[in-house]
Design an enzyme around this catalytic site. Structure first.
Site, PDB file in Angstrom:
ATOM      1  CE  LYS A 128       0.241 -45.951  25.985  1.00 61.47           C
ATOM      2  NZ  LYS A 128       0.648 -46.900  27.052  1.00 61.47           N
ATOM      3  N   GLY A 135       3.553 -44.823  31.705  1.00 62.37           N
ATOM      4  CA  GLY A 135       2.881 -43.608  32.173  1.00 62.37           C
ATOM      5  C   GLY A 135       2.002 -42.969  31.120  1.00 62.37           C
ATOM      6  CG  LEU A 136      -1.682 -43.851  30.889  1.00 64.07           C
ATOM      7  CD1 LEU A 136      -2.745 -43.175  31.750  1.00 64.07           C
ATOM      8  CD2 LEU A 136      -2.337 -44.838  29.921  1.00 64.07           C
ATOM      9  CG  ASN A 191      -7.088 -48.543  26.767  1.00 60.51           C
ATOM     10  OD1 ASN A 191      -6.546 -47.653  27.414  1.00 60.51           O
ATOM     11  ND2 ASN A 191      -7.401 -49.709  27.305  1.00 60.51           N
ATOM     12  CB  CYS A 222      -3.119 -46.687  34.176  1.00 64.76           C
ATOM     13  SG  CYS A 222      -1.365 -46.554  33.788  1.00 64.76           S
ATOM     14  CE  LYS A 258      -6.423 -53.340  30.448  1.00 65.93           C
ATOM     15  NZ  LYS A 258      -5.517 -53.179  29.328  1.00 65.93           N
ATOM     16  CB  THR A 277       0.298 -54.244  34.730  1.00 68.56           C
ATOM     17  OG1 THR A 277       0.052 -52.873  35.057  1.00 68.56           O
ATOM     18  CG2 THR A 277       0.546 -54.375  33.241  1.00 68.56           C
ATOM     19  N   GLY A 301       2.689 -60.382  31.285  1.00 65.82           N
ATOM     20  CA  GLY A 301       3.351 -61.534  30.697  1.00 65.82           C
ATOM     21  C   GLY A 301       2.920 -62.821  31.392  1.00 65.82           C
ATOM     22  N   GLY A 356      -4.053 -61.048  30.395  1.00 68.28           N
ATOM     23  CA  GLY A 356      -3.013 -61.176  31.407  1.00 68.28           C
ATOM     24  C   GLY A 356      -2.234 -62.442  31.114  1.00 68.28           C
TER      25      GLY A 356
HETATM   26  C1  LIG Z   1       4.181 -51.572  27.712  1.00 67.49           C
HETATM   27  C2  LIG Z   1       2.753 -51.692  28.165  1.00 67.49           C
HETATM   28  C3  LIG Z   1       1.891 -50.597  28.046  1.00 67.49           C
HETATM   29  C4  LIG Z   1       0.564 -50.688  28.459  1.00 67.49           C
HETATM   30  N1  LIG Z   1      -0.273 -49.621  28.276  1.00 67.49           N
HETATM   31  C5  LIG Z   1      -1.593 -49.738  28.596  1.00 67.49           C
HETATM   32  C6  LIG Z   1      -2.514 -48.672  28.324  1.00 67.49           C
HETATM   33  O1  LIG Z   1      -2.148 -47.626  27.777  1.00 67.49           O
HETATM   34  N2  LIG Z   1      -3.818 -48.846  28.665  1.00 67.49           N
HETATM   35  C7  LIG Z   1      -4.269 -50.014  29.246  1.00 67.49           C
HETATM   36  O2  LIG Z   1      -5.463 -50.124  29.523  1.00 67.49           O
HETATM   37  N3  LIG Z   1      -3.418 -51.031  29.499  1.00 67.49           N
HETATM   38  C8  LIG Z   1      -2.108 -50.918  29.190  1.00 67.49           C
HETATM   39  N4  LIG Z   1      -1.250 -51.982  29.430  1.00 67.49           N
HETATM   40  C9  LIG Z   1      -1.770 -53.202  30.075  1.00 67.49           C
HETATM   41  C10 LIG Z   1      -2.100 -54.269  29.049  1.00 67.49           C
HETATM   42  O3  LIG Z   1      -3.081 -53.842  28.140  1.00 67.49           O
HETATM   43  C11 LIG Z   1      -2.588 -55.547  29.765  1.00 67.49           C
HETATM   44  O4  LIG Z   1      -3.733 -55.242  30.538  1.00 67.49           O
HETATM   45  C12 LIG Z   1      -1.551 -56.148  30.702  1.00 67.49           C
HETATM   46  O5  LIG Z   1      -0.258 -55.978  30.192  1.00 67.49           O
HETATM   47  C13 LIG Z   1      -1.799 -57.637  30.972  1.00 67.49           C
HETATM   48  O6  LIG Z   1      -1.770 -58.400  29.796  1.00 67.49           O
HETATM   49  P1  LIG Z   1      -0.444 -59.166  29.244  1.00 67.49           P
HETATM   50  O7  LIG Z   1       0.089 -59.960  30.388  1.00 67.49           O
HETATM   51  O8  LIG Z   1      -0.929 -59.981  28.105  1.00 67.49           O
HETATM   52  O9  LIG Z   1       0.499 -58.091  28.857  1.00 67.49           O
HETATM   53  C14 LIG Z   1       0.088 -51.901  29.020  1.00 67.49           C
HETATM   54  C15 LIG Z   1       0.953 -52.993  29.137  1.00 67.49           C
HETATM   55  C16 LIG Z   1       2.266 -52.920  28.701  1.00 67.49           C
HETATM   56  C17 LIG Z   1       3.157 -54.127  28.830  1.00 67.49           C
END
Ligand SMILES: Cc1cc2nc3c(=O)[nH]c(=O)nc-3n(C[C@H](O)[C@H](O)[C@H](O)COP(=O)(O)O)c2cc1C
Ligand SMILES: Cc1cc2nc3c(=O)[nH]c(=O)nc-3n(C[C@H](O)[C@H](O)[C@H](O)COP(=O)(O)OP(=O)(O)OC[C@H]3O[C@@H](n4cnc5c(N)ncnc54)[C@H](O)[C@@H]3O)c2cc1C
Ligand code: FES
Lengths: 243, 305
Positions: B45, B72-73, B100, B131, B166, B194, B218, B244
Site C-alpha cells: 500500500k 486518499g492514501l 510503494n 495518485c 509510477k 488510475t 479495472g 491497468g
Molecule cells: C482501491 C485502490 C487503491 C489504490 N491505492 C494505490 C496506492 O496507494 N498507490 C499506488 O501507487 N496506486 C494505487 N492504486 C492504483 C493501482 O495500483 C493501479 O495502478 C490501478 O488501479 C490500475 O490497475 P488495475 O486496473 O489493475 O487496478 C490503487 C487502486 C485501487 C483500486
C-alpha cells in the site's frame, strides 16, 4: 499486533439459489445452498459476484445452518434487481465468512434487537443465537411507513414489535443492552439518546469486502478501522459521534 | 512447460505477476488466503512519511467493467510500516517486496525512501507520482516532466535499491514524463495509475464519491494502459512494468507484447481475491496456446523490429 486476523478468513465458493421468496414489493428473501462452514457469527456478511457487474455485492447473513444461508435483499439498484429476478437453480460465486459479527454480551439479561428496515436481517440469526444461549431478546423493527413493514414473522417465538418512531418505543421497553442494524443516521441517533451499551452494524460502500483496499475505513476511538474486516459490527464505546 | 521467469531491474521474478499497490494491503489478509510465495512479488500500500486517514466515505463507486476509488492514501505511515507490517510480512513472504511510496513534497519522498532503503526485504522502491486522489501532491509531480525528474533524482540520492517511477495516464504526453524520469536516473517505470473519473448518483443528484472525483481502474482501463505502455516502451530503454485492468493470462501476454517486463494486477484482486493465483496457473497453458516458450522473449514483441 492484530490477533484477530485468522478468525474471519473469507471463503470463496459457488452457491446455488434454492429459494427466492417475495416479502414485499421491494424486498425478497433469498436462500443460497453450499459450503457455509466459514460463517461463524450473526452479523457477518457475504459478497455475491454478479454477471456483468465488476464489484461484488455485500449482504448481511440473515440466518444460516450447515447447508445454506439466507439473505434479505432490498431492491435499490441494478445488482439487487438482478438478484430479485433470479430463478432457483442459478449458481453464483459467493465470498462467505466476511466481517466480525455480533458478540454475545454475557452480562446482558434483557437485550433488545433494533432493526431499521432491511437492517433487521442479521438480527434474525442473532436472536436465534441468543436464544440458544438462554437469553430471550425483544425485537423492535423500525419502518418509516407502516405499509413498508415486514419481517416480524421471521422472529418466530420472540416478542416482536413494529415502530414508526424507534426511540419512542425503545424508551417504553425495559432493556439493558442494544444490538442494532439499520441506516447509520438512525442508529447513531438512537445510541446517542439511549444510555445502554450497544453493538451496531454499519453498511458502507465497499471495494473488496475483506480488508485490503481501505475503501470502507471509518474513524473510531482506536483509530481508523475497516468496516468490512474490523466491523461491520462496532461497540458503542468505539464510536466517534462527530463521524 | 514454458518459462515464466523474468528479470526486473536486476532482480529475478519467478513469474511476472505482481499484485498492485492499494489492492493488497501489506500482504497480511492475502497470506491467510494463499501462499504469497507463488507471486512474482507484490507492491504494498502507498506509504507516506506521516500516517494518513484518507478521504471521507464513500470512497468507492462502480462503473461498467471497473471501479472508481478515492481512498486518499490511507496508511499507517512509514515508521509503523517498518515497525509492524514488514516484520509480519517476513513470516509469510520470502521474496523481495516492492515498496510503494507517496509524498506531498520532494523531502517527503526522500525521507520515506531513505527509511525504506534500510529494509532488507524491500527489492524495489516504486515511487507513486501519480495518485489522483490527494490534493497538493501525488499526481502533480507526475504531470510535469521537471517535477517528475526532481523527485526521481531526490529518491536516487537516498537509495541503492532500484527505483521504479509510477506514472499517471492523466497527461497529454506520457512518453515525455517517462523520458524525464529515465534521464534523471530511474531504473524502471510502472504504469498506469488510475484514470481520473467520476459518477453521479441519480437519486441524490450528487457525486457518488465524497471526494467528487476518483480514479478509474479495472478492465475498462486496459486498452488505455496498453497504449501507454506501448508509447513508453518506444521512448525509453529502462524496463516498464505494465498495469491497468489486467485480469487474465491473455491480458498479461498482451501487456508484455506491448513492452512490459512484468505486470501488476490491481482491481481484479478486489473482485476476486484469487485472481492472481488463477492468472499464474493459467499462464503455462495460455503460453502454449500462443506458441510462447519463454515470457522473457515476448517483451515488446509487438513493436516493429
Ligand atoms: C482501491 C485502490 C487503491 C489504490 N491505492 C494505490 C496506492 O496507494 N498507490 C499506488 O501507487 N496506486 C494505487 N492504486 C492504483 C493501482 O495500483 C493501479 O495502478 C490501478 O488501479 C490500475 O490497475 P488495475 O486496473 O489493475 O487496478 C490503487 C487502486 C485501487 C483500486
Ligand atoms: C456489510 C453490509 C451488509 C449489507 N447488508 C444488506 C442486507 O442485508 N440487505 C440489503 O438489502 N442490503 C444490504 N447491504 C447494502 C447492499 O450491499 C446494497 O444495497 C447493494 O450493494 C446495492 O447494489 P445495487 O447494484 O442494487 O445498487 P447500485 O446502486 O446499482 O450499486 C452500485 C454500487 O454501489 C454499491 N452500493 C449501493 N448502495 C449501497 C449500500 N447501501 N451499501 C453498500 N454498497 C452500496 C453497490 O455494492 C455497487 O458497488 C449491505 C451492505 C453492507 C456493506
Ligand atoms: S472494502 Fe476493502 S478494506 Fe473494506
Amino acid at each position: 499486533m492484530k490477533t484477530n486476523l485468522k478468525q474471519n478468513v473469507p471463503h470463496d465458493s459457488v452457491f446455488c439459489l434454492t429459494e427466492n421468496r417475495i416479502l414485499t414489493d421491494r424486498v425478497h428473501l433469498l436462500r443460497f445452498t453450499g459450503d457455509t462452514s466459514s460463517i461463524k457469527a450473526p452479523g457477518q456478511f457475504v459478497s455475491v459476484e454478479l454477471p456483468g457487474m465488476f464489484l461484488r455485492r455485500p449482504f448481511s447473513v440473515c440466518d444460516w445452518d450447515s447447508e445454506s444461508f439466507s439473505v434479505i435483499i432490498d431492491r435499490v439498484g441494478e445488482g439487487t434487481a438482478l438478484l430479485h429476478g433470479l430463478s432457483c437453480g442459478v449458481e453464483l460465486p459467493v465470498l462467505t465468512g466476511l466481517g466480525n459479527g455480533f458478540q454475545l454480551e454475557s452480562g446482558a439479561a434483557a437485550p433488545v434487537l433494533v432493526g431499521g428496515g432491511t437492517g433487521l436481517s442479521p438480527l434474525v440469526g442473532l436472536a436465534r443465537r441468543l436464544r440458544e444461549s438462554g437469553v430471550y431478546p425483544r425485537i423492535l423493527l423500525g419502518f418509516r411507513e407502516a405499509h413498508d413493514r415486514f419481517g416480524a414473522d421471521l422472529f418466530d417465538g420472540f416478542d416482536t414489535q413494529y415502530a414508526s418512531d424507534l426511540f419512542e418505543e425503545l424508551e417504553k421497553m425495559p432493556h439493558d443492552y442494544i444490538y442494532a442494524c439499520g441506516s447509520e443516521a438512525m442508529m447513531m441517533e438512537l445510541l446517542r439518546r439511549d444510555g445502554s451499551d450497544a453493538q451496531v452494524a454499519f453498511d458502507v460502500r465497499m471495494g473488496c469486502g475483506f480488508g485490503v483496499c481501505m475503501g470502507c475505513a471509518r474513524k473510531t476511538r482506536d483509530g481508523m478501522k475497516r468496516v468490512c474486516k474490523d466491523g461491520p459490527v462496532f461497540r458503542k464505546e468505539e464510536l466517534l459521534w462527530e463521524n | 512447460m514454458g518459462e515464466l521467469s523474468v528479470t526486473l531491474c536486476g532482480i529475478e521474478l519467478g513469474n511476472p505477476i505482481i499484485p498492485a499497490s492499494g489492492t493488497f494491503g501489506y500482504g497480511a489478509e492475502f497470506s491467510a488466503l494463499y501462499d504469497l510465495d507463488i507471486l512474482g512479488s507484490f507492491s504494498f500500500k502507498g506509504t507516506t512519511r506521516n500516517p494518513r486517514e484518507g478521504n471521507p466515505l464513500p470512497r468507492i463507486a462502480e462503473s461498467p467493467d471497473g471501479m472508481l476509488n478515492a481512498v486518499g492514501l490511507q496508511n499507517p505511515g512509514v515508521n509503523r510500516v517498518i515497525a509492524e507490517e514488514l516484520p509480519r510480512l517476513k513470516r509469510s513472504f520470502h521474496k523481495p517486496v516492492m515498496a510503494n511510496v507517496s509524498g506531498f513534497s520532494i523531502e517527503d519522498y526522500a525521507e520515506t525512501c531513505a527509511k525504506l532503503d534500510q529494509e532488507e526485504q524491500i527489492g524495489w522502491l516504486e515511487v507513486n507520482i501519480s495518485c489522483p486522489n490527494v490534493h497538493g501532491g501525488g499526481m502533480s509531480f507526475g504531470t510535469d516532466p521537471c517535477q517528475a525528474a526532481a523527485v526521481t533524482r531526490a529518491v536516487k540520492e537516498v537509495t541503492t535499491k532500484p527505483v521504479i517511477m509510477k506514472l499517471t495516464p492523466n497527461v497529454t504526453d506520457i512518453a515525455a514524463i517517462a523520458k524525464a524520469c529515465e534521464d534523471a536516473g530511474a531504473d524502471g517505470l510502472s504504469l498506469i495509475n488510475t484514470v481520473t473519473a467520476m459518477r453521479i448518483d441519480l437519486k441524490t443528484r450528487r457525486p457518488v464519491l465524497a471526494n467528487t472525483t476518483g480514479g478509474l481502474s479495472g478492465p475498462a482501463v486496459f486498452p488505455v494502459a496498453l497504449r501507454a505502455v506501448w508509447q513508453v516502451y518506444e521512448a525509453v530503454r529502462i524496463p516498464v512494468v505494465g498495469l491497468g485492468g489486467i485480469s487474465s493470462a491473455e491480458n498479461v501476454i498482451e501487456m508484455m507484447l506491448a513492452g512490459a517486463t512484468a505486470v501488476e494486477v490491481g482491481a481484479a484482486n478486489l473482485r476476486d481475491p484469487f485472481a492472481c493465483p488463477k492468472i499464474i496457473s493459467a499462464l503455462p497453458k495460455t503460453m502454449k496456446n500462443y506458441g510462447i516458450s519463454s515470457l522473457k522473449e515476448i517483451i515488446g514483441g509487438a513493436h516493429a523490429k
